[in-house]
Motif scaffolding. Sequence first.
Motif, PDB file in Angstrom:
ATOM      1  N   LYS A  58       0.852  -1.198   0.000  1.00  0.00           N
ATOM      2  CA  LYS A  58       0.000   0.000   0.000  1.00  0.00           C
ATOM      3  C   LYS A  58       0.880   1.238   0.000  1.00  0.00           C
ATOM      4  N   ASP A  59       0.260   2.396  -0.168  1.00  0.00           N
ATOM      5  CA  ASP A  59       0.937   3.675   0.031  1.00  0.00           C
ATOM      6  C   ASP A  59       0.586   4.173   1.425  1.00  0.00           C
ATOM      7  N   GLU A  60       1.575   4.837   2.062  1.00  0.00           N
ATOM      8  CA  GLU A  60       1.389   5.302   3.431  1.00  0.00           C
ATOM      9  C   GLU A  60       2.337   6.470   3.679  1.00  0.00           C
TER      10      GLU A  60
ATOM     11  N   VAL B 163       4.835  10.676   1.005  1.00  0.00           N
ATOM     12  CA  VAL B 163       4.112   9.485   0.577  1.00  0.00           C
ATOM     13  C   VAL B 163       5.130   8.396   0.249  1.00  0.00           C
ATOM     14  N   ALA B 164       4.900   7.220   0.830  1.00  0.00           N
ATOM     15  CA  ALA B 164       5.818   6.101   0.625  1.00  0.00           C
ATOM     16  C   ALA B 164       5.042   4.861   0.179  1.00  0.00           C
ATOM     17  N   ALA B 165       5.657   4.089  -0.692  1.00  0.00           N
ATOM     18  CA  ALA B 165       5.131   2.782  -1.080  1.00  0.00           C
ATOM     19  C   ALA B 165       5.664   1.772  -0.064  1.00  0.00           C
ATOM     20  N   VAL B 166       4.777   0.973   0.504  1.00  0.00           N
ATOM     21  CA  VAL B 166       5.155  -0.021   1.496  1.00  0.00           C
ATOM     22  C   VAL B 166       5.224  -1.387   0.818  1.00  0.00           C
ATOM     23  N   TYR B 167       6.353  -2.062   1.004  1.00  0.00           N
ATOM     24  CA  TYR B 167       6.569  -3.397   0.445  1.00  0.00           C
ATOM     25  C   TYR B 167       6.838  -4.388   1.569  1.00  0.00           C
ATOM     26  N   SER B 168       6.434  -5.629   1.361  1.00  0.00           N
ATOM     27  CA  SER B 168       6.869  -6.706   2.245  1.00  0.00           C
ATOM     28  C   SER B 168       7.952  -7.468   1.493  1.00  0.00           C
ATOM     29  N   MET B 169       8.908  -7.985   2.246  1.00  0.00           N
ATOM     30  CA  MET B 169       9.994  -8.764   1.642  1.00  0.00           C
ATOM     31  C   MET B 169      10.229  -9.995   2.508  1.00  0.00           C
ATOM     32  N   HIS B 170      10.299 -11.142   1.884  1.00  0.00           N
ATOM     33  CA  HIS B 170      10.608 -12.407   2.568  1.00  0.00           C
ATOM     34  C   HIS B 170      11.915 -12.913   1.960  1.00  0.00           C
TER      35      HIS B 170
END
Length: 154
Positions: A91-93, A99-106
């Motif tokens: 999401k953006d947050e 404004v930042a794009a939020v990423y998950s990383m595994h």
Amino acid sequence: CILIAATPLAAQSDCKAVFGAMSKGLDSSHGYTTTRFIGGSTQTQEEIRAAGAVYIRFNGKWTRGDLSMQEMKDLDRKNRENSKTSCRYLKDEPVNGEVAAVYSMHEETPKKGTTDSQIWISKASGLVLRSEIDLANGTHNSNRFDYSNVTPPM
């Protein structure tokens, strides 16, 4: 980045965005880290990357790191090549009014095991503003980064 076989093509492009943002800030940044260990104890640390070197402030004292900036970049590249990584845009947050794009990383690596992260990347600059990292050993790192007026502390 070696991706887990079941990772869709969109995740490959997401990893490219995350790794690009991480690489972009390697030459000049001021990072602040709070580490929470199993049992609840915490430790804080600062890191400045400037003028081709890495400086670390721990327990109130600045020291210059043993590795050059190029050695750090080479180690980072090698670690990425030896890991299985998947990334996903969430999401953006806002982060500090940006404004930042939020990423998950595994990530799965032979040495560190499994790491799960959330990374906030500025939509304006493309730089990592913040990250939350859960390591396999139960340690949690909270990081924030600043890129303005970065100079060596010594």
